[in-house]
Design a protein around this motif. Structure first.
Motif, mmCIF file in Angstrom:
data_model
loop_
_atom_site.group_PDB
_atom_site.id
_atom_site.type_symbol
_atom_site.label_atom_id
_atom_site.label_comp_id
_atom_site.label_asym_id
_atom_site.label_seq_id
_atom_site.Cartn_x
_atom_site.Cartn_y
_atom_site.Cartn_z
ATOM 1 N N GLU A 238 27.635 43.256 48.989
ATOM 2 C CA GLU A 238 26.914 43.240 47.979
ATOM 3 C C GLU A 238 26.826 44.081 46.765
ATOM 4 O O GLU A 238 26.853 44.113 45.695
ATOM 5 N N GLY A 239 26.837 45.569 47.233
ATOM 6 C CA GLY A 239 27.173 46.657 46.396
ATOM 7 C C GLY A 239 28.266 46.679 45.534
ATOM 8 O O GLY A 239 28.322 46.884 44.446
ATOM 9 N N LYS A 240 29.441 46.251 46.338
ATOM 10 C CA LYS A 240 30.880 46.218 45.635
ATOM 11 C C LYS A 240 30.926 45.026 44.924
ATOM 12 O O LYS A 240 31.485 45.377 43.726
ATOM 13 N N ASP A 241 30.450 43.880 44.992
ATOM 14 C CA ASP A 241 30.218 42.736 44.115
ATOM 15 C C ASP A 241 29.670 43.123 43.036
ATOM 16 O O ASP A 241 30.008 42.601 41.975
ATOM 17 N N SER A 242 28.446 43.737 42.886
ATOM 18 C CA SER A 242 27.594 44.068 41.739
ATOM 19 C C SER A 242 28.566 44.901 40.815
ATOM 20 O O SER A 242 28.429 44.829 39.837
ATOM 21 N N LEU A 243 29.172 46.054 41.673
ATOM 22 C CA LEU A 243 29.746 47.010 40.567
ATOM 23 C C LEU A 243 31.005 46.302 40.090
ATOM 24 O O LEU A 243 31.385 46.514 38.914
ATOM 25 N N ASN A 244 31.812 45.312 40.786
ATOM 26 C CA ASN A 244 32.713 44.724 40.076
ATOM 27 C C ASN A 244 32.355 43.682 38.918
ATOM 28 O O ASN A 244 33.151 43.686 38.060
ATOM 29 N N ALA A 245 31.079 43.245 38.984
ATOM 30 C CA ALA A 245 30.671 42.406 37.944
ATOM 31 C C ALA A 245 30.466 43.112 36.582
ATOM 32 O O ALA A 245 30.779 42.926 35.583
ATOM 33 N N LEU A 246 29.901 44.515 36.889
ATOM 34 C CA LEU A 246 29.694 45.599 35.816
ATOM 35 C C LEU A 246 30.890 45.863 35.091
ATOM 36 O O LEU A 246 30.945 46.162 33.950
ATOM 37 N N MET A 247 32.334 45.773 36.040
ATOM 38 C CA MET A 247 33.311 46.348 35.621
ATOM 39 C C MET A 247 33.951 45.237 34.554
ATOM 40 O O MET A 247 34.992 45.417 33.898
ATOM 41 N N GLU A 248 33.687 43.855 34.798
ATOM 42 C CA GLU A 248 34.553 42.837 34.334
ATOM 43 C C GLU A 248 34.480 43.092 32.703
ATOM 44 O O GLU A 248 35.774 42.933 32.168
ATOM 45 N N PRO A 249 33.440 43.324 32.066
ATOM 46 C CA PRO A 249 33.910 43.703 30.515
ATOM 47 C C PRO A 249 34.814 44.892 30.321
ATOM 48 O O PRO A 249 35.482 44.540 29.148
ATOM 49 N N VAL A 250 34.937 45.663 31.131
ATOM 50 C CA VAL A 250 35.650 46.638 30.861
ATOM 51 C C VAL A 250 37.330 46.314 30.982
ATOM 52 O O VAL A 250 38.003 46.657 30.346
ATOM 53 N N ARG A 251 37.277 45.330 32.056
ATOM 54 C CA ARG A 251 38.623 44.926 32.271
ATOM 55 C C ARG A 251 39.124 44.032 31.087
ATOM 56 O O ARG A 251 40.193 43.979 31.027
ATOM 57 N N LYS A 252 38.033 43.179 30.921
ATOM 58 C CA LYS A 252 38.435 42.270 29.813
ATOM 59 C C LYS A 252 38.934 42.760 28.305
ATOM 60 O O LYS A 252 39.807 42.808 27.627
ATOM 61 N N ALA A 253 38.195 44.036 28.020
ATOM 62 C CA ALA A 253 38.428 45.109 26.665
ATOM 63 C C ALA A 253 40.032 45.511 26.978
ATOM 64 O O ALA A 253 40.632 45.699 26.218
ATOM 65 N N TYR A 254 40.256 46.182 28.269
ATOM 66 C CA TYR A 254 41.435 46.604 28.389
ATOM 67 C C TYR A 254 42.522 45.607 28.205
ATOM 68 O O TYR A 254 43.682 45.939 27.558
ATOM 69 N N GLY A 255 42.346 44.160 28.792
ATOM 70 C CA GLY A 255 43.246 43.370 28.784
ATOM 71 C C GLY A 255 43.476 42.887 27.335
ATOM 72 O O GLY A 255 44.712 42.560 26.891
ATOM 73 N N GLU A 256 42.551 42.949 26.264
ATOM 74 C CA GLU A 256 42.714 42.375 24.996
ATOM 75 C C GLU A 256 43.457 43.545 24.328
ATOM 76 O O GLU A 256 44.431 43.114 23.414
#
Length: 390
Positions: free
Chosen positions: A155-173
């Motif tokens: 649950e903690g890992k999934d929560s942290l993954n969700a928080l990182m999604e905008p960072v991954r998106k910005a990196y990809g863009e």
């Protein structure tokens, strides 16, 4: 969906030195200044030529090192590494370098290449500028990794993954914008490769066609881009399905084209792939419903190094019967040689441009490609099968 394969530049450093053709016009010099107590340590300069690595080495003396050589082409993506290049326990101190004719300067006052300032030609300047744009994201990725492995609950890992999604998106863009707008940069194909698994044939082709002639010849990773385009072109709807022959789970020869006259689902999966295993009950339902009408199941497993687990998964998921055909993908990997030990000669997954598991393809009675089915597209698969079996 689980991503299958990534290439790590420094993994190639474990390969035996390979000779390369040279051109007198492509001479380079790499001058290094290293702070700290690094005298006596070995510095390696490595770059790929085909499936082999060209490796040079020097010993740091008085805080300095120099490499001199001649490239076989105007540009090579390279890596500089300090220390034991065969140490697999600790992450090596290394940096990517844009190796071009002329002089490249590496200033590592802290004694670490990871902190070094590298200056050189046009491509190195482009690399520096891009890495500066990406630094806020890469810093967060490092922080994320440290936190992720310290968390003990899913649950903690999934929560942290969700928080990182905008960072991954910005990196990809940023990366996507780079390869679309810097079409004359040797680095452009390197960053295109990161997105290819999520792009259509048409989108990849449009980016490739915009590259300059030099980039199409010498771009970093351009051969992988061409290979991807070739594979995707061969599996477009209406094309003859790429044929293959492999030993099945019972040790008998199985050839895909032997199923002409049947509707075929090719399912690329693995015993260790959770989404793959979750999709198997639905596949079993389809088999029971449509096999008598001419539906066959071909399972291509990414378990070449775990045959016992593969066989166990087939039995546990009840993927058995005369209409099931199980083969391994055919990837061979001598892990003692790092990435250079990978042999794709008989790799079925390569023929179908597989990047993620599970991925399914549907083939009609004439042996021609119908469509690709990604994870979560059960309704699409059901509708297509029903239409083909009418």
């Amino acid at each position: 969906m689980i991503e299958m394969k990534k290439t790590i530049l420094f993994a190639a450093l474990a390969v035996v030195v390979a000779a390369s053709c040279t051109s007198e016009g492509n001479k380079y010099v790499v001058n290094g200044n290293v702070g700290g107590d690094q005298d006596g340590k070995t510095v390696y300069l490595s770059y790929q030529v085909g499936d082999s690595a060209v490796i040079d080495s020097v010993v740091i003396a008085d805080g300095k090192f120099t490499f001199k050589g001649t490239l076989d082409r105007p540009y090579r993506g390279a890596a500089i590494l300090i220390g034991n290049m065969n140490d697999r326990q600790n992450r090596p101190d290394y940096r990517q370098v844009a190796l071009e004719p002329g002089t490249i300067t590496v200033n590592a006052e802290s004694g670490k290449l990871t902190d070094a300032t590298i200056t050189g030609g046009k491509t190195q300047t482009e690399m520096n500028e891009l890495l500066a744009q990406l630094k806020p994201m890469t810093d967060k990725f490092q922080e994320f990794n440290e936190k992720y492995y310290a968390i003990t609950t899913q649950e903690g890992k999934d929560s942290l993954n969700a928080l990182m999604e905008p960072v991954r998106k910005a990196y990809g863009e940023i990366c996507s914008n780079f390869y679309k707008t810097n079409t004359a940069s040797y680095l452009a194909p390197y960053y295109l490769r990161m997105d290819m698994g999520d792009m259509s044939y048409e989108d990849i082709k449009a980016v490739y066609d915009a590259f300059s002639d030099d980039v199409k010849l010498y771009g970093d990773g351009i051969e992988e881009v061409k290979k991807e385009l070739d594979a995707l072109e061969r599996i477009q709807p209406g094309k003859e399905a790429p044929d293959f022959t492999a030993k099945d789970i019972n040790g008998n020869d199985f050839t895909l084209s032997s199923l002409k006259g049947k509707v075929v689902i090719i399912d690329f999966w693995a015993s260790w792939c959770v989404p793959c295993r979750k999709s198997n009950p639905h596949m079993l339902e389809l088999y029971k419903k449509y096999h008598d009408q001419g539906l066959e199941m071909v399972y291509v497993s990414d378990d070449d190094n775990a045959e016992d687990k593969w066989r166990k998964a087939v039995e546990e998921d009840k993927l058995t019967g005369e209409g099931f055909h199980h083969v391994l993908r055919g990837l061979k990997w001598d892990r003692s040689k790092g990435m250079a030990g990978i042999d794709h000669t008989n790799d079925i997954s390569d023929k179908y441009a597989i990047h993620y598991l599970p991925t399914k393809y549907l083939i009609d009675r004439e042996g021609k490609m119908v469509c690709k089915i990604n994870e979560g597209e059960d309704d699409k698969l059901d509708a297509q099968i029903e239409a083909l079996l009418k």
